[in-house]
Scaffold this motif. Structure first.
Motif, PDB file in Angstrom:
ATOM      1  N   ASP A   7       0.805  -1.216   0.000  1.00  0.00           N
ATOM      2  CA  ASP A   7       0.000   0.000   0.000  1.00  0.00           C
ATOM      3  C   ASP A   7       0.843   1.274   0.000  1.00  0.00           C
ATOM      4  OD1 ASP A   7      -2.431  -1.380   0.005  1.00  0.00           O
ATOM      5  OD2 ASP A   7      -2.272  -1.695   2.178  1.00  0.00           O
ATOM      6  N   SER A 107     -18.936  -3.507  -0.934  1.00  0.00           N
ATOM      7  CA  SER A 107     -17.671  -3.614  -0.211  1.00  0.00           C
ATOM      8  C   SER A 107     -17.565  -2.526   0.863  1.00  0.00           C
ATOM      9  CB  SER A 107     -16.505  -3.483  -1.187  1.00  0.00           C
ATOM     10  OG  SER A 107     -15.289  -3.450  -0.477  1.00  0.00           O
ATOM     11  N   THR A 108     -17.012  -2.932   1.981  1.00  0.00           N
ATOM     12  CA  THR A 108     -16.771  -1.965   3.060  1.00  0.00           C
ATOM     13  C   THR A 108     -15.354  -1.405   2.988  1.00  0.00           C
ATOM     14  OG1 THR A 108     -16.095  -3.744   4.551  1.00  0.00           O
ATOM     15  CG2 THR A 108     -18.430  -3.084   4.597  1.00  0.00           C
ATOM     16  N   GLU A 109     -14.598  -1.865   2.006  1.00  0.00           N
ATOM     17  CA  GLU A 109     -13.201  -1.416   1.848  1.00  0.00           C
ATOM     18  C   GLU A 109     -13.186   0.044   1.418  1.00  0.00           C
ATOM     19  OE1 GLU A 109      -9.727  -1.184   2.466  1.00  0.00           O
ATOM     20  OE2 GLU A 109     -10.258  -3.297   2.551  1.00  0.00           O
ATOM     21  N   ARG A 110     -12.407   0.843   2.126  1.00  0.00           N
ATOM     22  CA  ARG A 110     -12.326   2.280   1.829  1.00  0.00           C
ATOM     23  C   ARG A 110     -11.018   2.656   1.143  1.00  0.00           C
ATOM     24  NH1 ARG A 110     -17.187   2.397   1.732  1.00  0.00           N
ATOM     25  NH2 ARG A 110     -18.381   2.513   3.621  1.00  0.00           N
ATOM     26  N   ILE A 111     -10.071   1.756   1.144  1.00  0.00           N
ATOM     27  CA  ILE A 111      -8.797   2.042   0.466  1.00  0.00           C
ATOM     28  C   ILE A 111      -8.913   1.534  -0.963  1.00  0.00           C
ATOM     29  CG2 ILE A 111      -6.312   1.597   0.442  1.00  0.00           C
ATOM     30  CD1 ILE A 111      -6.495   1.242   3.489  1.00  0.00           C
ATOM     31  N   TYR A 112      -8.765   2.439  -1.910  1.00  0.00           N
ATOM     32  CA  TYR A 112      -8.973   2.136  -3.328  1.00  0.00           C
ATOM     33  C   TYR A 112      -8.115   0.970  -3.801  1.00  0.00           C
ATOM     34  CZ  TYR A 112      -9.247   2.885  -8.363  1.00  0.00           C
ATOM     35  OH  TYR A 112      -9.435   2.716  -9.705  1.00  0.00           O
ATOM     36  N   ARG A 114      -6.893  -1.521  -2.173  1.00  0.00           N
ATOM     37  CA  ARG A 114      -7.362  -2.806  -1.623  1.00  0.00           C
ATOM     38  C   ARG A 114      -8.640  -3.260  -2.315  1.00  0.00           C
ATOM     39  NH1 ARG A 114      -6.177  -2.595   4.870  1.00  0.00           N
ATOM     40  NH2 ARG A 114      -3.921  -2.452   4.673  1.00  0.00           N
ATOM     41  N   LEU A 115      -9.489  -2.307  -2.669  1.00  0.00           N
ATOM     42  CA  LEU A 115     -10.703  -2.645  -3.410  1.00  0.00           C
ATOM     43  C   LEU A 115     -10.333  -3.202  -4.791  1.00  0.00           C
ATOM     44  CD1 LEU A 115     -13.776  -2.684  -3.606  1.00  0.00           C
ATOM     45  CD2 LEU A 115     -13.678  -0.315  -4.399  1.00  0.00           C
TER      46      LEU A 115
END
Length: 163
Positions: A7, A107-112, A114-115
């Motif tokens: 990241d 998705s609950t992922e907020r980091i682009y 990781r999505l």
């Protein structure tokens, strides 16, 4: 040389590349399956034409019908080719040819990054699953092609035998 963290700001394009590659692979699989299905429908057309011309024009006439045994042989070839073609044409449940917008929105992922990574992994799994199914259908198509060749040879031998 220092190894980059997944990241880290120096490595943001890695997941985008994987995502784009997966989208392209799924798109190519969609095209491959469509082409396979188009060719399979052509087999049915050719098989029925061979049977029709052999039965009604090549050998049989109004005065002298095609012998029943030969006619049943032609029908058997056509039925087998149609059955194999139906398998190639049948839709497949859970078939994937791109990212699932519903999955992205859920998705609950907020980091682009990781999505992108999670979508790329999901699509890579779909590429593998789709590829296995396309191979199965291509093998079935190959058997149908062989049967078409055998039908043509059978029709020629029937024509020569009955002349």
């Amino acid at each position: 040389m220092a190894q980059l963290k997944e990241d880290s700001p120096e490595c943001p394009d890695r997941y985008q590349l994987a995502y784009d590659a997966a989208v392209r692979a799924l798109s190519q699989q969609d095209t491959t399956l469509s082409n396979l299905r188009n060719r399979a429908t052509g087999l049915v057309t050719i098989a029925t034409l061979i049977g029709s011309f052999t039965g009604f024009f090549g050998v049989g006439t109004k005065e002298k019908l095609l012998p029943l045994g030969y006619a049943l042989g032609l029908i058997a070839f056509i039925v087998m080719i149609v059955a194999l073609t139906i398998y190639v044409l049948l839709p497949k449940k859970n078939w994937s040819f791109g990212p699932d917008p519903k999955d992205i929105l859920a998705s609950t992922e907020r980091i682009y990054s990781r999505l992108l990574w999670s979508q790329a992994i999901g699509m890579q799994n779909a590429v593998q699953t789709n590829g296995e199914e396309i191979r199965k259908r291509a093998n079935v198509y190959g058997v149908a092609v062989v049967l078409l060749g055998l039908e043509a040879a059978y029709a020629i031998s029937v024509s020569l035998t009955e002349r």
